[in-house]
Design an enzyme around this catalytic site. Structure first.
Site, PDB file in Angstrom:
ATOM      1  NE  ARG A   1      58.437  48.445  35.594  1.00  0.00           N
ATOM      2  CZ  ARG A   1      56.953  48.762  35.681  1.00  0.00           C
ATOM      3  NH1 ARG A   1      56.378  48.430  36.969  1.00  0.00           N
ATOM      4  NH2 ARG A   1      56.189  49.428  34.789  1.00  0.00           N
TER       5      ARG A   1
ATOM      6  CD  GLU B   1      39.119  38.922  42.740  1.00  0.00           C
ATOM      7  OE1 GLU B   1      39.733  39.600  43.544  1.00  0.00           O
ATOM      8  OE2 GLU B   1      38.615  38.961  41.653  1.00  0.00           O
TER       9      GLU B   1
ATOM     10  CG  HIS C   1      45.581  37.057  37.520  1.00  0.00           C
ATOM     11  ND1 HIS C   1      45.747  38.279  36.962  1.00  0.00           N
ATOM     12  CD2 HIS C   1      44.927  36.500  36.449  1.00  0.00           C
ATOM     13  CE1 HIS C   1      45.782  38.385  35.611  1.00  0.00           C
ATOM     14  NE2 HIS C   1      44.906  37.200  35.271  1.00  0.00           N
TER      15      HIS C   1
ATOM     16  CG  ASN D   1      48.679  39.222  42.560  1.00  0.00           C
ATOM     17  OD1 ASN D   1      48.283  40.188  43.144  1.00  0.00           O
ATOM     18  ND2 ASN D   1      48.896  38.739  41.323  1.00  0.00           N
TER      19      ASN D   1
END
Ligand code: GRF
Length: 203
Positions: free
Chosen positions: A64, A173, A108, A106
């Site tokens: 990662r 959104e 969500h 971000n």
């Protein structure tokens, strides 16, 4: 201001941001769309609009941290003022998040802090919630956490299934994410010492 958007799939939030940015004449441009999946349909959409695109396959990296380092290098080549995660389905390392501290957003699909993680709509239905929604937030190392910029609420109907609720939330959104990004690029967002975000409308 220069915006880089990260996607993993259709990128409908990315599309909404690109379209509002152009239509409303923000003091910003989306300079690149980057995905961890070469088959993300949002890449083709962005390419058609002359936006630089790049795919970085996370499976091509040992771990990662290695992927995140390569991703940051790819992003920084575009010298962004803001990095937008839009349906980007990777958990990012602390090092990556700190590198973009204060300029990483971000969205969500739940009313955080409720329902962090995956399958948010089915979980809301299963719990018998009467409202659901979406949250735009600054990204911090803790997953689906971070200072909340904006939220939208939608009703949950008794006969809702996951798809019906997801579609209702997604429509919202596409309203709150472009508005949040516009507030950022217009310098109207402040993160207080208490970690809460305030909005100062333009002078
Ligand atoms: C959306 O539900 C968003 O909340 C989540 O990813 C989903 C896909 O978004 N982060 P998009 O159509 O790829 O923008």
């Amino acid at each position: 201001k220069r915006i880089v958007i990260l996607i993993s799939g259709r990128g409908s939030n990315m599309q909404a941001i690109v379209e509002r940015c152009g239509a409303e004449g923000w003091p910003a441009n989306v300079v690149a769309v980057i995905s961890n999946r070469a088959d993300a349909s949002g890449l083709a959409w962005a390419t058609e609009r002359g936006i630089a695109t790049q795919a970085l396959d996370h499976k091509a990296f040992a771990d990662r941290a290695a992927f995140d380092a390569a991703l940051a290098q790819c992003i920084d080549a575009y010298a962004p003022d803001l990095v937008v995660l839009a349906g980007f389905m990777r958990i990012l390392t602390e090092g990556f998040v700190r590198h973009y501290d204060g300029r990483l957003l971000n969205i969500h699909p739940s009313l955080l802090p409720s329902f962090g993680g995956l399958h948010t709509h089915q979980r809301a239905i299963d719990m018998g919630c009467k409202v659901a929604g979406a949250t735009v937030h600054f990204v911090t190392p803790a997953l689906d956490h971070g200072p909340i910029v904006m939220q939208a609420v939608v009703p949950v109907w008794p006969d809702d299934d996951e798809d019906a609720l997801a579609a209702r939330v997604l429509r919202q959104e596409h309203v709150i994410y472009p508005r949040s990004v516009r507030w950022f690029v217009e310098g109207q967002l402040r993160i207080g010492a208490d970690g809460r975000v305030t909005h100062q409308a333009g002078e």
